[in-house]
Design an enzyme around this catalytic site. Structure first.
Site, mmCIF file in Angstrom:
data_model
loop_
_atom_site.group_PDB
_atom_site.id
_atom_site.type_symbol
_atom_site.label_atom_id
_atom_site.label_comp_id
_atom_site.label_asym_id
_atom_site.label_seq_id
_atom_site.Cartn_x
_atom_site.Cartn_y
_atom_site.Cartn_z
ATOM 1 N N LEU A 77 0.793 -1.231 0.000
ATOM 2 C CA LEU A 77 0.000 0.000 0.000
ATOM 3 C C LEU A 77 0.824 1.279 0.000
ATOM 4 C CD1 LEU A 77 -2.872 -1.082 2.426
ATOM 5 C CD2 LEU A 77 -2.704 -1.451 -0.043
ATOM 6 N N CYS A 78 2.149 1.179 0.036
ATOM 7 C CA CYS A 78 2.975 2.384 -0.122
ATOM 8 C C CYS A 78 2.952 2.806 -1.590
ATOM 9 C CB CYS A 78 4.430 2.115 0.285
ATOM 10 S SG CYS A 78 4.720 2.245 2.045
ATOM 11 N N HIS A 79 2.915 4.101 -1.808
ATOM 12 C CA HIS A 79 2.954 4.617 -3.167
ATOM 13 C C HIS A 79 4.373 4.555 -3.714
ATOM 14 C CE1 HIS A 79 -0.746 6.419 -1.597
ATOM 15 N NE2 HIS A 79 -1.156 6.456 -2.841
ATOM 16 N N MET A 113 8.333 6.427 5.178
ATOM 17 C CA MET A 113 8.564 4.984 5.050
ATOM 18 C C MET A 113 9.864 4.707 4.301
ATOM 19 S SD MET A 113 6.270 3.826 6.905
ATOM 20 C CE MET A 113 6.838 2.164 6.720
ATOM 21 N N GLU A 114 10.213 5.573 3.359
ATOM 22 C CA GLU A 114 11.471 5.418 2.625
ATOM 23 C C GLU A 114 12.676 5.648 3.539
ATOM 24 O OE1 GLU A 114 8.295 5.448 -0.219
ATOM 25 O OE2 GLU A 114 8.664 6.708 1.516
ATOM 26 N N ASP A 128 24.621 -8.330 8.677
ATOM 27 C CA ASP A 128 25.059 -9.437 7.812
ATOM 28 C C ASP A 128 26.564 -9.421 7.596
ATOM 29 O OD1 ASP A 128 24.677 -11.648 5.918
ATOM 30 O OD2 ASP A 128 25.194 -10.154 4.401
#
Length: 150
Positions: A77-79, A113-114, A128
């Site tokens: 749902l993120c654009h 969000m980015e 890692d």
């Protein structure tokens, strides 16, 4: 609170992408941060560029930038956004690595969000690349520090 009170739910309670088409374009900026707690010896090896997997910070920086560019593929749902800039940086302390991301765009929807994705993937990449020498690392404190629009 009913289903229609949430922007990502339709009248029946099903998930939907928010329609931002009518919103004005605005300059938006978000800053996120997080930490990778690790052994002091890991920090020493990082500073000396003596870790077995090479230039760990450079790889984690690129991973964070790349992740920000792919956020819409990772989070439902993120654009999808055409980012203006993403910067990822690190601060080495005695027992942890600070990770900070800044993302900016001129768009109809936010960029937080980015920035959060950039920090998260940079932290995972550091983990890692350092796990061969440090089994006790902990990723912590990932959060949004600032969100602005003009």
């Amino acid at each position: 609170m009913g289903a229609t009170d949430f922007s990502h739910l339709d009248k029946t309670g099903r998930a939907r992408m928010v329609d931002v088409g009518a919103k004005p374009l605005q300059q938006r900026r978000a800053v996120a941060e997080g930490w990778l707690r690790c052994a002091p010896e890991t920090i020493n090896q990082l500073r000396a560029r003596a870790l077995p997997k090479g230039d760990v910070l450079a790889v984690a920086q690129i991973a964070g930038i790349q992740a920000a560019k792919r956020t819409a593929e990772l989070i439902p749902l993120c654009h999808p956004l055409a980012l203006d800039v993403v910067e990822v940086g690190f601060a080495l302390e005695s027992d942890r690595i600070g990770i900070r991301a800044v993302a900016a765009i001129t768009a109809r929807t936010g960029i937080e969000m980015e920035a959060l994705t950039a920090v998260s993937v940079a932290a995972l990449t550091l983990y890692d690349m350092c796990k061969a020498v440090d089994k006790g690392m902990v990723i912590e404190g990932i959060r949004l520090v600032e969100k602005t629009k003009v």
